[in-house]
Motif scaffolding. Structure first.
Motif, PDB file in Angstrom:
ATOM      1  N   PRO A 165     -50.119  54.550  -0.029  1.00 42.31           N
ATOM      2  CA  PRO A 165     -49.659  53.195  -0.397  1.00 42.31           C
ATOM      3  C   PRO A 165     -48.691  53.241  -1.564  1.00 42.31           C
ATOM      4  O   PRO A 165     -48.904  53.947  -2.546  1.00 42.31           O
ATOM      5  N   ASP A 166     -47.616  52.495  -1.418  1.00 41.92           N
ATOM      6  CA  ASP A 166     -46.597  52.449  -2.455  1.00 41.92           C
ATOM      7  C   ASP A 166     -46.936  51.344  -3.443  1.00 41.92           C
ATOM      8  O   ASP A 166     -47.228  50.214  -3.042  1.00 41.92           O
ATOM      9  N   GLN A 167     -46.951  51.660  -4.717  1.00 38.06           N
ATOM     10  CA  GLN A 167     -47.286  50.698  -5.761  1.00 38.06           C
ATOM     11  C   GLN A 167     -46.065  50.456  -6.632  1.00 38.06           C
ATOM     12  O   GLN A 167     -45.311  51.382  -6.955  1.00 38.06           O
ATOM     13  N   ILE A 168     -45.893  49.214  -6.998  1.00 38.47           N
ATOM     14  CA  ILE A 168     -44.774  48.846  -7.852  1.00 38.47           C
ATOM     15  C   ILE A 168     -45.283  48.650  -9.273  1.00 38.47           C
ATOM     16  O   ILE A 168     -46.365  48.096  -9.490  1.00 38.47           O
ATOM     17  N   THR A 169     -44.544  49.131 -10.232  1.00 36.81           N
ATOM     18  CA  THR A 169     -44.937  49.050 -11.631  1.00 36.81           C
ATOM     19  C   THR A 169     -44.344  47.805 -12.285  1.00 36.81           C
ATOM     20  O   THR A 169     -43.450  47.149 -11.735  1.00 36.81           O
ATOM     21  N   ASP A 170     -44.850  47.493 -13.484  1.00 33.48           N
ATOM     22  CA  ASP A 170     -44.327  46.341 -14.212  1.00 33.48           C
ATOM     23  C   ASP A 170     -42.854  46.529 -14.577  1.00 33.48           C
ATOM     24  O   ASP A 170     -42.079  45.568 -14.595  1.00 33.48           O
ATOM     25  N   SER A 184     -49.538  40.739 -14.344  1.00 34.90           N
ATOM     26  CA  SER A 184     -50.258  41.490 -13.333  1.00 34.90           C
ATOM     27  C   SER A 184     -51.594  41.949 -13.895  1.00 34.90           C
ATOM     28  O   SER A 184     -51.812  41.973 -15.111  1.00 34.90           O
ATOM     29  N   GLN A 186     -52.890  44.973 -13.884  1.00 37.30           N
ATOM     30  CA  GLN A 186     -52.826  46.231 -14.612  1.00 37.30           C
ATOM     31  C   GLN A 186     -51.868  46.190 -15.781  1.00 37.30           C
ATOM     32  O   GLN A 186     -51.628  47.217 -16.423  1.00 37.30           O
ATOM     33  N   SER A 187     -51.309  45.012 -16.074  1.00 37.42           N
ATOM     34  CA  SER A 187     -50.329  44.916 -17.150  1.00 37.42           C
ATOM     35  C   SER A 187     -51.001  45.119 -18.498  1.00 37.42           C
ATOM     36  O   SER A 187     -52.090  44.612 -18.763  1.00 37.42           O
TER      37      SER A 187
END
Length: 232
Positions: A165-170, A184, A186-187
């Motif tokens: 799975p591809d995850q996008i970061t802040d 978010s 995880q922010s």
């Protein structure tokens, strides 16, 4: 020889392909734990697979016919390095053995559209498995499956990044939407005031419910019965 109280450290290597590639779960091999106090420079024409922290070659590959030879710039002796600990040497030897054993096996595992897929000018690959899916033609160039070409049987799988799975970061979100306020889970940034107030209300409501439940669970008081009197 490295200066006193110093050592050479392995810093960069090809993590996408080759013998030092990352594992199937994208975990890199611990090659950066390699420390050397002595090394020997490599001369000639070669392909650099790994480099020391000063940019010089630590692991070189030289093509020889249909195979290749690998050259390390240090020795597995503690007077030279900690190569014998296996951080780099163990996965390197295992993958070299697997690559060398492929030519003796009639059943091999490849990737879709792999450059090393078996080729034939006269025969056509025959699909052996029943999972035809949306590609009944069964071409190993674009469809995963089990094929036979002549006397060779081989399995073709999807590239493993497709199953991750591809995850996008802040940081990427801020680059894509620079003028948008984003929050978010995880922010690491401070949460908005509205979110903080909602959590406080939920906390007080949960505490009130627990107190009410405790009060309802208290045992009730029973009336004392009068003691019987004796008559003469």
């Amino acid at each position: 020889t490295a200066p006193s109280e110093q050592y050479y450290r392995l810093e960069t290597w090809d993590r996408q392909r080759g013998f030092l590639r990352d594992g199937s779960d994208q975990t890199p091999i611990p090659a950066n734990r390699l420390r050397a106090v002595r090394r020997k420079p490599l001369l000639g024409k070669y392909r650099t697979l790994a480099s020391w922290d000063d940019g010089s070659c630590a692991l070189a590959q030289v093509r020889a016919g249909t195979g290749s030879a690998l050259f390390l710039g240090t020795l597995p002796r503690y007077s030279w390095s900690n190569l014998a600990d296996g951080h780099l040497l163990l996965p390197l030897l295992q993958r070299m053995a697997d690559r060398g054993a492929e030519r003796f096996s009639t059943s091999i595992s490849l990737r879709v559209n792999d450059a090393s897929l078996p080729q034939s000018a006269t025969d056509t690959p025959v699909r052996l498995d029943n999972a035809q899916g949306s590609h009944p033609s069964g071409s190993p160039a674009d469809t995963a499956g089990v094929y036979r070409l002549g006397a060779q049987t081989y399995a073709v799988n999807r590239p493993w990044p497709e199953d991750m799975p591809d995850q996008i970061t802040d940081e990427k979100l801020h680059l894509l939407l620079p003028e948008t306020s984003i929050s978010s889970m995880q922010s690491a940034e401070e949460a908005p005031i509205l979110v903080q107030e909602a959590w406080k209300l939920f906390l007080f409501f949960a505490l009130a419910c627990l107190l009410m439940e405790a009060l309802l669970c208290l045992p009730g008081q029973t009336a004392k019965r009068p003691s019987p009197t004796t008559r003469p």
